[in-house]
Design a protein around this motif. Structure first.
Motif, short mmCIF file in Angstrom:
data_model
loop_
_atom_site.label_atom_id
_atom_site.label_comp_id
_atom_site.label_asym_id
_atom_site.label_seq_id
_atom_site.Cartn_x
_atom_site.Cartn_y
_atom_site.Cartn_z
N HIS A 1 -2.58 0.43 -5.36
CA HIS A 1 -1.97 0.89 -6.61
C HIS A 1 -0.99 2.03 -6.37
O HIS A 1 -0.60 2.71 -7.31
CB HIS A 1 -3.05 1.26 -7.64
N HIS A 2 -0.64 2.26 -5.11
CA HIS A 2 0.36 3.29 -4.80
C HIS A 2 1.77 2.71 -4.87
O HIS A 2 1.97 1.53 -4.60
CB HIS A 2 0.09 3.88 -3.41
N ASP B 1 -10.41 8.87 -9.13
CA ASP B 1 -8.94 8.78 -9.10
C ASP B 1 -8.30 9.25 -10.41
O ASP B 1 -7.10 9.47 -10.46
CB ASP B 1 -8.47 7.36 -8.77
N CYS C 1 -7.78 1.77 -7.44
CA CYS C 1 -7.80 0.50 -6.72
C CYS C 1 -9.06 -0.28 -7.08
O CYS C 1 -9.06 -1.51 -7.07
CB CYS C 1 -7.72 0.76 -5.21
N ASP D 1 -12.07 6.50 -4.38
CA ASP D 1 -11.50 5.20 -4.72
C ASP D 1 -11.45 4.29 -3.50
O ASP D 1 -11.76 3.09 -3.59
CB ASP D 1 -10.09 5.40 -5.29
N ASP E 1 -6.47 0.29 -1.22
CA ASP E 1 -6.08 1.65 -1.65
C ASP E 1 -5.03 2.29 -0.75
O ASP E 1 -4.84 3.50 -0.79
CB ASP E 1 -7.32 2.57 -1.78
MN LIG Z 1 -6.72 5.24 -5.18
#
Ligand SMILES: [Mn+2]
Length: 341
Positions: free
Chosen positions: A119-120, A172, A139, A34, A91
């Protein structure tokens, strides 16, 4: 810790990109599909109209280099040379994850040049402007939106933007199996296939590309399993000796941590391995609940207890100590967050 949420919008980030002519793309160290997919998609869409440099902190596995194909990437612990007018961090948004780029990134942040896409759920104040979507399966989904905001078509051909986006999405989500593979993920995957993305080629590059040593590591990891918490947790360990015997170095462990999840009783699987420094790296995975609302092991919370983090079903941490001490610590961390209902 400040709340790690969006401070901008896709339109806001698009504006920054339009105004830039030289962009450096950074992501977390030891990039995965990703991270690299996000960087490749940005490069492929924005060049040659803009100068884009992908700057990675390794190691970068062979399959990911094959994914990059003809797209140039720099792999170095030294910061980029030259002065970009924009830095894109994708990411990740965590100082710990950018490692040796931290000092350089701080000067770029001070100059107001850093934008972030992530996206974390956990991160730091690195990007001056960022968009965070924790519901995005990858991401690369966010990169796709940003590129569409910029008016780019998503080309599905070989070494195109679409391949890079699909690669991040597939890896992912464990090839569309994990709980994050939602309707949006499948819809975008379908769209990318219609654009001509060759998923068979990508699967071969990304998943059927290991060295024989990888199976040696798999054998060692499986042989090392200890069953804990009444069989609900499997813990595996790999020593420096195992890496020497496999001839792989510490680079070919993708997927190993998932293997024990095949077992019915297992809710969480943990892989620990010795770093050269003597510290222990820990990967944690868990199964989603049987039905929505049922209890499950939140390994993101367990990772955070140990100073790491990640997603609820996939996280990691680093422990300053040997494997035995790490096992004790990670089990304690896991027990502290289990909702035993
Ligand atoms: Mn990722």
């Amino acid at each position: 810790m400040n709340e790690y949420t969006s401070t901008s919008t896709m339109a806001g980030l698009a504006e920054r990109i339009r105004a830039a002519s030289h962009i450096v793309v950074l992501t977390h160290r030891k990039p995965d599909g990703d991270a690299i997919g996000s960087a490749l998609a940005i490069f492929r869409a924005l060049t040659p109209a803009k100068q884009v440099d992908i700057h990675l902190v390794g190691p970068v596995g062979r399959s990911l280099m094959e994914l990059a194909g003809g797209t140039p990437v720099t792999i170095s612990d030294e910061p980029p040379t030259g002065e970009p007018d924009l830095v894109m961090l994708v990411d990740t948004g965590s100082w710990a994850q950018v490692g040796p780029m931290s000092t350089w990134l701080k000067t770029q942040r001070a100059a107001g040049r850093v934008i972030g896409l992530d996206h974390h759920p956990v991160g730091d104040e690195i990007a001056n402007e960022r968009v965070i979507e924790t519901t995005a399966a990858s991401c690369t989904l966010m990169v796709r939106e940003l590129l569409m905001e910029l008016g780019h078509d998503i080309d599905g051909g070989r070494d195109g933007v679409g391949e890079a986006i699909f690669a991040g999405l597939a890896t992912d989500t464990g090839w569309f199996q994990h709980s994050n593979a939602d309707a949006r993920c499948y819809a975008v995957a379908s769209d990318l296939l219609q654009q001509g993305v060759d998923r068979i080629r990508l699967h071969r590059i990304l998943e059927l590309n290991a060295s024989p040593g990888k199976l040696v590591l798999l054998g060692r990891a499986l042989a090392s399993i200890r069953w804990e918490l009444d069989g609900r947790c499997a813990i595996m360990r790999l020593t420096g000796r195992d890496f020497d015997d496999a001839g792989t170095g510490r680079q070919q462990m993708e997927g190993l941590v998932n293997e024990p999840l095949r077992v019915a009783s297992v809710e969480a699987s943990i892989l620990m391995y010795e770093e050269e420094s003597g510290a222990t790296k820990i990967s944690l995975r868990s199964k989603p609940p049987r039905s929505s609302g049922d209890p499950f092991f939140d390994v993101s919370a367990a990772g955070r207890v140990m100073g790491g983090g990640g997603h609820v079903h996939a996280s990691g941490a680093r422990f300053e100590g040997d494997l035995d001490a790490a096992q004790e610590a990670v089990l304690a961390a896991l027990c502290s967050v289990i909702d035993d209902g």
